[in-house]
Write a protein that holds these residues in place. Structure first.
Motif, PDB file in Angstrom:
ATOM      1  N   ALA A 147      47.558  38.690  42.013  1.00  0.00           N
ATOM      2  CA  ALA A 147      47.293  40.060  41.556  1.00  0.00           C
ATOM      3  C   ALA A 147      45.839  40.217  41.120  1.00  0.00           C
ATOM      4  N   THR A 148      45.293  39.203  40.463  1.00  0.00           N
ATOM      5  CA  THR A 148      43.900  39.264  40.017  1.00  0.00           C
ATOM      6  C   THR A 148      42.955  39.309  41.205  1.00  0.00           C
ATOM      7  N   ILE A 149      43.223  38.492  42.212  1.00  0.00           N
ATOM      8  CA  ILE A 149      42.383  38.501  43.413  1.00  0.00           C
ATOM      9  C   ILE A 149      42.484  39.853  44.117  1.00  0.00           C
ATOM     10  N   GLY A 160      50.216  35.994  39.151  1.00  0.00           N
ATOM     11  CA  GLY A 160      49.109  36.581  38.383  1.00  0.00           C
ATOM     12  C   GLY A 160      47.770  36.339  39.056  1.00  0.00           C
ATOM     13  N   ALA A 161      47.592  35.147  39.612  1.00  0.00           N
ATOM     14  CA  ALA A 161      46.341  34.847  40.322  1.00  0.00           C
ATOM     15  C   ALA A 161      46.205  35.724  41.561  1.00  0.00           C
ATOM     16  N   TYR A 173      43.210  42.786  42.760  1.00  0.00           N
ATOM     17  CA  TYR A 173      42.519  43.798  41.961  1.00  0.00           C
ATOM     18  C   TYR A 173      41.013  43.666  42.112  1.00  0.00           C
ATOM     19  N   GLY A 174      40.521  42.444  42.103  1.00  0.00           N
ATOM     20  CA  GLY A 174      39.081  42.229  42.282  1.00  0.00           C
ATOM     21  C   GLY A 174      38.608  42.700  43.640  1.00  0.00           C
TER      22      GLY A 174
END
Length: 77
Positions: free
Chosen positions: A45-47, A42-43, A49-50
């Protein structure tokens, strides 16, 4: 409480906690490992996406051309 005093208290509490740890002799089941793997993915994927969201701004920052130098003797307008 000043900022440095607060930092000293936090550092002291951290050192105390790390020095007073005892072995837990606990079992880590596969479900727990699954939660950690999910959090790491999840981390990532978040990075990603950002980075995708701000890619144009990031690219523009690294592609900036230096300002063109002007000749002080050339003052034609």
């Amino acid at each position: 409480m000043s900022r440095t005093a607060r930092a000293d208290v936090v550092m002291g509490a951290t050192v105390f906690t790390l020095l007073s740890l005892q072995p837990a002799n606990a079992y880590v089941d596969p479900g727990s490992v699954s939660v950690v793997v999910t959090a790491v993915l999840g981390a990532i994927a978040t990075i990603g996406y950002g980075a995708r969201l701000y890619w144009a701004k990031i690219g523009a920052f690294f592609r900036r051309q230096p300002a063109a130098k002007t000749d002080d003797n050339d003052r034609s307008r």
